[in-house]
Design an enzyme around this catalytic site. Structure first.
Site, PDB file in Angstrom:
ATOM      1  N   HIS A  82      73.261  31.932 -40.634  1.00 17.21           N
ATOM      2  CA  HIS A  82      71.928  32.207 -41.195  1.00 17.21           C
ATOM      3  C   HIS A  82      72.066  32.930 -42.524  1.00 17.21           C
ATOM      4  CE1 HIS A  82      73.114  35.964 -39.300  1.00 17.21           C
ATOM      5  NE2 HIS A  82      72.380  36.533 -40.253  1.00 17.21           N
ATOM      6  N   HIS A 138      73.347  35.407 -49.506  1.00 17.04           N
ATOM      7  CA  HIS A 138      74.612  34.881 -48.988  1.00 17.04           C
ATOM      8  C   HIS A 138      74.462  34.525 -47.516  1.00 17.04           C
ATOM      9  CE1 HIS A 138      74.743  39.039 -47.592  1.00 17.04           C
ATOM     10  NE2 HIS A 138      75.646  38.658 -46.684  1.00 17.04           N
TER      11      HIS A 138
END
Ligand code: 2AM
Length: 173
Positions: free
Chosen positions: A40, A122
């Site tokens: 995720h 990120h």
């Protein structure tokens, strides 16, 4: 108390590509791959929140009109101190930055405390890395961001549970 964060979950195709990359990168960096189902991109990290505050949190997070958009992860990199290697965006799309900033603003207005650090988009692929990784270009992994979610990190299980999900316009119906 519940350990909570807001995040984007890749679609199936992107998840498959990222899961393969995660194994590869973990090997290269002598770390541990993140299981495919856990991959995720975090938008906002709340940390430990009293369960009684979850309804207020859900209410605060509701977005204004926000269109779905395409996200391309086109760079590999690492945070040495945190020991994580990730896929990220060389230039995060303005829609991603606006979505993230909007969530953070609404949560702060509702009185929730959030990290002051700047957002670094990120998606962590490997943890506990022992070898460094310099930034390198990545053949882009793309998905259409059509929702975001409030997620609980379940202690001891290394698993995540979605508590709420908000569709973006032109995305999921
Ligand atoms: P990471 O992937 O870079 O470790 C659940 O733990 C999610 O919240 C992960 O994506 C993690 O980011 C992020 N996270 C954990 N601790 C955090 C912190 N102190 N500040 C910001 N994000 C954090």
């Amino acid at each position: 108390m519940a350990r909570l964060f807001f995040a984007l979950w890749p679609d199936e195709a992107a998840r498959g590509a990222l899961a393969a990359m995660s194994k590869d990168l973990a090997r290269r960096c002598a770390g541990r791959p993140v299981p495919g189902a856990n991959l995720h991109l975090t938008l906002a990290f709340l940390g430990e929140v009293d369960a009684s505050a979850i309804p207020a949190l859900r209410h605060a997070a509701r977005p204004g009109p926000t269109a779905a958009f395409e996200l391309a992860l086109d760079q590999l990199g690492a945070f040495a101190r945190a020991g994580v290697a990730w896929a990220g965006c060389r230039r995060p799309p303005p829609e991603l930055l606006a979505l993230q900033a909007g969530i953070v603003r609404r949560l702060r207005e509702a009185g929730f405390a959030l990290d002051e650090r700047a957002f670094a988009a990120h998606l962590t692929l490997a943890r506990r890395i022992r070898e460094p990784l310099a930034p390198e270009p990545l053949e882009a992994v793309r998905w259409r961001v059509d929702s975001f979610a409030l997620v609980e990190s379940v202690r001891g299980e290394g698993a995540y549970r979605t508590l709420a999900e908000w569709p973006l316009e032109g995305g999921k119906t």
